[in-house]
Enzyme design. Structure first.
Site, PDB file in Angstrom:
ATOM      1  N   ASP A   8       0.852  -1.191   0.000  1.00 60.96           N
ATOM      2  CA  ASP A   8       0.000   0.000   0.000  1.00 60.96           C
ATOM      3  C   ASP A   8       0.891   1.246   0.000  1.00 60.96           C
ATOM      4  O   ASP A   8       2.114   1.139  -0.181  1.00 60.96           O
ATOM      5  CB  ASP A   8      -1.016  -0.036   1.151  1.00 60.96           C
ATOM      6  CG  ASP A   8      -0.378   0.174   2.528  1.00 60.96           C
ATOM      7  OD1 ASP A   8       0.865   0.302   2.606  1.00 60.96           O
ATOM      8  OD2 ASP A   8      -1.123   0.215   3.523  1.00 60.96           O
ATOM      9  N   CYS A  65       2.558  -3.744   4.031  1.00 58.25           N
ATOM     10  CA  CYS A  65       1.787  -2.522   4.314  1.00 58.25           C
ATOM     11  C   CYS A  65       2.411  -1.910   5.571  1.00 58.25           C
ATOM     12  O   CYS A  65       3.595  -2.159   5.839  1.00 58.25           O
ATOM     13  CB  CYS A  65       0.290  -2.799   4.429  1.00 58.25           C
ATOM     14  SG  CYS A  65      -0.236  -3.849   5.801  1.00 58.25           S
ATOM     15  N   THR A  67       1.833  -2.445   8.844  1.00 59.39           N
ATOM     16  CA  THR A  67       2.151  -3.501   9.822  1.00 59.39           C
ATOM     17  C   THR A  67       2.270  -4.878   9.173  1.00 59.39           C
ATOM     18  O   THR A  67       2.725  -5.820   9.820  1.00 59.39           O
ATOM     19  CB  THR A  67       1.034  -3.604  10.873  1.00 59.39           C
ATOM     20  OG1 THR A  67      -0.202  -3.874  10.176  1.00 59.39           O
ATOM     21  CG2 THR A  67       0.895  -2.325  11.684  1.00 59.39           C
ATOM     22  N   HIS A  98       7.096 -25.550   8.126  1.00 54.62           N
ATOM     23  CA  HIS A  98       5.998 -26.249   8.812  1.00 54.62           C
ATOM     24  C   HIS A  98       4.620 -25.936   8.246  1.00 54.62           C
ATOM     25  O   HIS A  98       3.739 -26.793   8.269  1.00 54.62           O
ATOM     26  CB  HIS A  98       5.991 -25.891  10.309  1.00 54.62           C
ATOM     27  CG  HIS A  98       7.159 -26.465  11.055  1.00 54.62           C
ATOM     28  ND1 HIS A  98       7.244 -26.436  12.434  1.00 54.62           N
ATOM     29  CD2 HIS A  98       8.297 -27.071  10.623  1.00 54.62           C
ATOM     30  CE1 HIS A  98       8.381 -27.010  12.816  1.00 54.62           C
ATOM     31  NE2 HIS A  98       9.043 -27.399  11.730  1.00 54.62           N
ATOM     32  N   HIS A 133       3.402 -32.395   9.151  1.00 55.74           N
ATOM     33  CA  HIS A 133       2.818 -31.062   8.940  1.00 55.74           C
ATOM     34  C   HIS A 133       1.683 -31.093   7.925  1.00 55.74           C
ATOM     35  O   HIS A 133       0.785 -30.260   7.958  1.00 55.74           O
ATOM     36  CB  HIS A 133       3.897 -30.081   8.479  1.00 55.74           C
ATOM     37  CG  HIS A 133       5.031 -29.972   9.443  1.00 55.74           C
ATOM     38  ND1 HIS A 133       4.873 -29.485  10.725  1.00 55.74           N
ATOM     39  CD2 HIS A 133       6.343 -30.321   9.326  1.00 55.74           C
ATOM     40  CE1 HIS A 133       6.039 -29.524  11.357  1.00 55.74           C
ATOM     41  NE2 HIS A 133       6.943 -30.030  10.531  1.00 55.74           N
TER      42      HIS A 133
HETATM   43  C1  RB5 Z   1      -2.447   2.399   6.586  1.00 56.11           C
HETATM   44  O1  RB5 Z   1      -2.580   3.539   7.346  1.00 56.11           O
HETATM   45  C2  RB5 Z   1      -2.274   1.181   7.486  1.00 56.11           C
HETATM   46  O2  RB5 Z   1      -3.445   0.934   8.180  1.00 56.11           O
HETATM   47  C3  RB5 Z   1      -1.851  -0.032   6.683  1.00 56.11           C
HETATM   48  O3  RB5 Z   1      -0.651   0.221   6.025  1.00 56.11           O
HETATM   49  C4  RB5 Z   1      -1.631  -1.308   7.453  1.00 56.11           C
HETATM   50  O4  RB5 Z   1      -0.777  -1.109   8.537  1.00 56.11           O
HETATM   51  C5  RB5 Z   1      -2.839  -2.067   7.824  1.00 56.11           C
HETATM   52  O5  RB5 Z   1      -2.789  -3.180   8.354  1.00 56.11           O
END
Ligand code: RB5
Length: 154
Positions: A8, A65, A67, A98, A133
């Protein structure tokens, strides 16, 4: 080996660096993420990469993205996808050995570029071990394929 990569707006720079890093190592990397810093909703590229992996167009996928959470959740909605979000190389390696993950995800706001490179290296170099597995992978697939029937029964 052919890979798809998606991201993203938060992860444009990390996506570019990882793509270049892998291309230097000889991987073919298809970019289906955004290259703009304009807001871009992660399910769009999470789904695109997942679809390509599930359809066998590529051998694996990388998703980034903020996180790694939202984009991996999106990919995991596609049948046959086992996407793992992680912040360390050990989890990345074990997720292949696994869990036979076919997509690896991480967060550009969580880890630095050197850790991201280590994660992709460990993941790409690891091999699925099969054996015991496989029973669990089959159980995951069964949940995927039968949950709508079970929900209707209840
Ligand atoms: C974008 O602001 C953020 O929410 C996205 O990059 C991500 O971390 C979502 O899981």
């Amino acid at each position: 080996m052919k890979l798809a990569i998606g991201n993203d707006h938060v992860a444009v720079e990390m996506k570019k660096e990882i793509k270049e890093y892998l291309e230097e190592k000889g991987y073919e990397v298809i970019n289906v993420g955004t290259d703009s810093n304009e807001r871009f909703n992660y399910p769009v590229s999470g789904y695109k990469v997942a679809r390509m992996v599930a359809d066998g167009e590529v051998d694996g996928g990388i998703l980034i993205c903020g996180t790694g959470v939202g984009i991996s959740l999106s990919a995991n909605k596609v049948h046959g996808i086992r996407a793992c979000v992680c912040s360390d190389p050990y989890t990345a390696k074990l997720s292949k050995q696994h869990n036979n993950t076919n997509i690896i995800a991480f967060g550009a706001r969580v880890i630095g570029i050197e850790t991201a490179k280590m994660i992709v290296d460990e993941w790409l170099n690891a091999r699925y071990e099969g054996g015991r597995h496989q029973i669990r992978i089959d159980q995951i697939r069964e949940i995927e394929e039968t949950q709508h029937l079970k929900a209707a029964e209840e």
